[in-house]
Motif scaffolding. Structure first.
Motif, PDB file in Angstrom:
ATOM      1  N   SER A 124     -38.368 -12.625   2.283  1.00 39.68           N
ATOM      2  CA  SER A 124     -38.450 -13.797   3.138  1.00 39.68           C
ATOM      3  C   SER A 124     -37.082 -14.197   3.679  1.00 39.68           C
ATOM      4  CB  SER A 124     -39.047 -14.966   2.351  1.00 39.68           C
ATOM      5  OG  SER A 124     -38.955 -16.173   3.076  1.00 39.68           O
ATOM      6  N   GLN A 125     -37.032 -14.433   4.979  1.00 34.51           N
ATOM      7  CA  GLN A 125     -35.803 -14.944   5.580  1.00 34.51           C
ATOM      8  C   GLN A 125     -35.589 -16.407   5.195  1.00 34.51           C
ATOM      9  OE1 GLN A 125     -35.674 -15.535   9.944  1.00 34.51           O
ATOM     10  NE2 GLN A 125     -33.752 -14.380   9.911  1.00 34.51           N
ATOM     11  N   LYS A 126     -36.679 -17.135   5.050  1.00 32.95           N
ATOM     12  CA  LYS A 126     -36.609 -18.563   4.750  1.00 32.95           C
ATOM     13  C   LYS A 126     -36.311 -18.812   3.286  1.00 32.95           C
ATOM     14  CE  LYS A 126     -39.378 -22.796   5.094  1.00 32.95           C
ATOM     15  NZ  LYS A 126     -40.712 -23.345   5.518  1.00 32.95           N
ATOM     16  N   GLY A 127     -37.045 -18.119   2.366  1.00 31.58           N
ATOM     17  CA  GLY A 127     -36.829 -18.246   0.928  1.00 31.58           C
ATOM     18  C   GLY A 127     -37.023 -19.669   0.421  1.00 31.58           C
ATOM     19  N   PRO A 128     -36.327 -20.044  -0.678  1.00 28.31           N
ATOM     20  CA  PRO A 128     -35.543 -19.135  -1.521  1.00 28.31           C
ATOM     21  C   PRO A 128     -36.440 -18.206  -2.329  1.00 28.31           C
ATOM     22  CG  PRO A 128     -35.696 -21.286  -2.569  1.00 28.31           C
ATOM     23  CD  PRO A 128     -36.349 -21.414  -1.220  1.00 28.31           C
ATOM     24  N   TRP A 129     -35.940 -17.001  -2.618  1.00 30.35           N
ATOM     25  CA  TRP A 129     -36.710 -16.012  -3.358  1.00 30.35           C
ATOM     26  C   TRP A 129     -37.214 -16.623  -4.660  1.00 30.35           C
ATOM     27  CZ3 TRP A 129     -36.666 -13.800  -8.140  1.00 30.35           C
ATOM     28  CH2 TRP A 129     -37.392 -12.626  -8.304  1.00 30.35           C
ATOM     29  N   PRO A 130     -38.480 -16.338  -5.064  1.00 26.99           N
ATOM     30  CA  PRO A 130     -39.457 -15.423  -4.455  1.00 26.99           C
ATOM     31  C   PRO A 130     -40.401 -16.083  -3.451  1.00 26.99           C
ATOM     32  CG  PRO A 130     -40.291 -16.126  -6.574  1.00 26.99           C
ATOM     33  CD  PRO A 130     -38.944 -16.801  -6.408  1.00 26.99           C
ATOM     34  N   HIS A 131     -40.092 -17.328  -3.025  1.00 25.90           N
ATOM     35  CA  HIS A 131     -40.927 -17.978  -2.018  1.00 25.90           C
ATOM     36  C   HIS A 131     -40.921 -17.143  -0.735  1.00 25.90           C
ATOM     37  CE1 HIS A 131     -41.531 -21.774  -4.235  1.00 25.90           C
ATOM     38  NE2 HIS A 131     -40.324 -21.513  -4.728  1.00 25.90           N
ATOM     39  N   GLY A 132     -42.080 -16.947  -0.156  1.00 25.84           N
ATOM     40  CA  GLY A 132     -42.206 -16.112   1.029  1.00 25.84           C
ATOM     41  C   GLY A 132     -42.384 -14.645   0.727  1.00 25.84           C
ATOM     42  N   GLY A 133     -42.179 -14.246  -0.553  1.00 24.84           N
ATOM     43  CA  GLY A 133     -42.517 -12.898  -0.990  1.00 24.84           C
ATOM     44  C   GLY A 133     -41.446 -11.852  -0.794  1.00 24.84           C
ATOM     45  N   GLU A 134     -41.642 -10.747  -1.503  1.00 24.02           N
ATOM     46  CA  GLU A 134     -40.823  -9.533  -1.395  1.00 24.02           C
ATOM     47  C   GLU A 134     -41.766  -8.340  -1.399  1.00 24.02           C
ATOM     48  OE1 GLU A 134     -37.779  -9.068  -4.404  1.00 24.02           O
ATOM     49  OE2 GLU A 134     -38.065  -6.894  -4.442  1.00 24.02           O
ATOM     50  N   ILE A 135     -41.499  -7.368  -0.526  1.00 26.17           N
ATOM     51  CA  ILE A 135     -42.291  -6.134  -0.454  1.00 26.17           C
ATOM     52  C   ILE A 135     -41.340  -4.954  -0.614  1.00 26.17           C
ATOM     53  CG2 ILE A 135     -43.853  -4.715   0.935  1.00 26.17           C
ATOM     54  CD1 ILE A 135     -44.550  -7.307   2.510  1.00 26.17           C
ATOM     55  N   ASP A 136     -41.485  -4.216  -1.704  1.00 32.84           N
ATOM     56  CA  ASP A 136     -40.661  -3.031  -1.945  1.00 32.84           C
ATOM     57  C   ASP A 136     -41.392  -1.809  -1.399  1.00 32.84           C
ATOM     58  OD1 ASP A 136     -38.796  -4.600  -3.318  1.00 32.84           O
ATOM     59  OD2 ASP A 136     -39.937  -4.419  -5.180  1.00 32.84           O
ATOM     60  N   ILE A 137     -40.791  -1.153  -0.424  1.00 35.02           N
ATOM     61  CA  ILE A 137     -41.408  -0.015   0.250  1.00 35.02           C
ATOM     62  C   ILE A 137     -40.945   1.299  -0.365  1.00 35.02           C
ATOM     63  CG2 ILE A 137     -41.699   1.142   2.488  1.00 35.02           C
ATOM     64  CD1 ILE A 137     -41.016  -1.650   3.753  1.00 35.02           C
ATOM     65  N   VAL A 138     -39.638   1.433  -0.570  1.00 38.84           N
ATOM     66  CA  VAL A 138     -39.045   2.600  -1.220  1.00 38.84           C
ATOM     67  C   VAL A 138     -38.217   2.097  -2.392  1.00 38.84           C
ATOM     68  CG1 VAL A 138     -37.508   4.576  -0.959  1.00 38.84           C
ATOM     69  CG2 VAL A 138     -38.913   3.843   0.972  1.00 38.84           C
ATOM     70  N   GLU A 139     -38.490   2.604  -3.595  1.00 39.11           N
ATOM     71  CA  GLU A 139     -37.720   2.160  -4.752  1.00 39.11           C
ATOM     72  C   GLU A 139     -37.915   3.133  -5.914  1.00 39.11           C
ATOM     73  OE1 GLU A 139     -36.589  -1.963  -7.045  1.00 39.11           O
ATOM     74  OE2 GLU A 139     -38.674  -1.684  -6.428  1.00 39.11           O
ATOM     75  N   GLY A 140     -36.843   3.345  -6.651  1.00 41.54           N
ATOM     76  CA  GLY A 140     -36.882   4.169  -7.850  1.00 41.54           C
ATOM     77  C   GLY A 140     -35.509   4.208  -8.478  1.00 41.54           C
ATOM     78  N   VAL A 141     -35.386   4.860  -9.632  1.00 40.79           N
ATOM     79  CA  VAL A 141     -34.108   4.884 -10.341  1.00 40.79           C
ATOM     80  C   VAL A 141     -33.831   6.260 -10.939  1.00 40.79           C
ATOM     81  CG1 VAL A 141     -34.198   2.423 -10.918  1.00 40.79           C
ATOM     82  CG2 VAL A 141     -35.140   4.097 -12.529  1.00 40.79           C
ATOM     83  N   ASN A 142     -32.544   6.510 -11.170  1.00 39.42           N
ATOM     84  CA  ASN A 142     -32.057   7.672 -11.912  1.00 39.42           C
ATOM     85  C   ASN A 142     -32.613   8.982 -11.348  1.00 39.42           C
ATOM     86  OD1 ASN A 142     -30.502   6.015 -13.625  1.00 39.42           O
ATOM     87  ND2 ASN A 142     -32.285   5.598 -14.918  1.00 39.42           N
TER      88      ASN A 142
END
Length: 324
Positions: A124-142
């Protein structure tokens, strides 16, 4: 950055008849230098990282662009003193924000290797996080090889265990205050959707559609996949009729936003896009012992610059389509 008005007719991005999208914004090469902001704040996920500004990134060759490519990378030449913030890297956010939209990422290479935690996501541009949401499209570790798509929201957003998707549900509670902010995730089933196998095949395409009617959906096609829709692999030919589910196939991840389970307008608003690359931190650090051996993650980041030679993003394009 470039705007366009070539119509792309999609049914809620290949799902529900009637929704129409047209090309709104294209970012290729140097467009990123004008249309995105280099973030320099401390990493909220507690990574061993030093996010640098655009001038520093350009001068140290951590960011560079041509007419057709955009690259962001980790410092792979410095030993990091213990009293410094971390290994230098890049985190950028789009200046523009979008609500209902289809975002297509044409990616040639993503960061790989022990301690790395790359992500392409929206929030979300407005926020504050997590208000307005987050969408993870590409993510991983190690050393992971399967992509994870997730939502992180305010309370009262839950996903059904079973839904129309080809990926595997890993969690159903999207509330960021639950389960140490695990969010509701889906692990992709297609091979080579993340890490070294993704890079060895020349990359691929990720598409994320979000609409009030159908929620959030994420697709993936490897480079050269014969099932890639023409509107994705050949974006110059974007005058096509509404695409059927038969042409796009089931998404890897589906997040329906039913009013009684996770209402779209309650949990999501206009989002900026983000690329980042951090090291260790809350996820890569905790997953380190199972994948990267007995060394300490932070010590590895500090003392092994050559371990980050493949820790870079090489982006061919980001295209954003919006309804009309």
């Amino acid at each position: 950055m470039r705007t366009g008005y070539v119509p792309l007719f999609l049914a809620a991005a290949a799902h529900a008849a009637g929704a129409r999208f047209r090309l709104n914004q294209t970012y290729v090469g140097r467009d990123f230098l004008d249309g995105w902001t280099w973030e320099t704040a401390d990493d909220p996920t507690h990574g061993r990282v030093n996010y640098v500004d655009m001038h520093t990134a350009l001068s140290q060759n951590l960011t560079y662009a041509s007419s057709t490519k955009f690259v962001m990378r980790a410092d792979d030449f410095s030993v990091v003193p213990p009293n410094q913030r971390g290994r230098s890297s890049v985190r950028i956010s789009s200046n523009r924000a979008f609500d209902e939209s289809l975002i297509v990422l044409d990616l040639a290479h993503m960061p790989e290797g022990c301690s790395t935690w790359p992500a392409f996501w929206t929030l979300s541009q407005k926020g504050p996080w997590p208000h307005g949401g987050e969408i993870d499209i590409v993510e991983g570790v190690n050393l992971g090889t399967q992509n994870l798509a997730s939502l992180h929201t305010t309370p009262d957003c839950n996903m059904p265990q079973q839904r129309l998707q080809s990926g595997q549900t890993t969690s159903t509670v999207c509330d960021a205050s639950v389960n140490y902010n695990q969010g509701c995730g889906v692990s992709f089933s297609k091979p080579a959707s993340f890490g070294r196998p993704f890079n060895q095949q020349g990359g691929g395409y990720f598409a994320m559609a979000r609409t009030k009617a159908d929620g959030v959906r994420v697709w993936f096609w490897a480079r050269g996949d014969r099932n890639t829709p023409q509107a994705i692999s050949n974006p110059d030919a974007l005058s096509v009729p509404a695409l059927s589910r038969r042409r796009w196939g089931a998404p890897e991840a589906a997040f329906p936003t039913a009013a009684d389970k996770c209402g779209y307008e309650t949990h999501f608003d206009a989002h900026r896009m983000v690329f980042d690359l951090t090291f260790c931190g809350d996820w890569a650090g905790s997953a380190w012992p199972a994948t990267c051996g007995p060394l300490n993650c932070v010590d590895y980041v500090n003392n092994n610059p050559k371990g980050f030679s493949d820790a870079y993003w090489e982006v061919n394009a980001v295209r954003v389509y919006t309804p009309y």
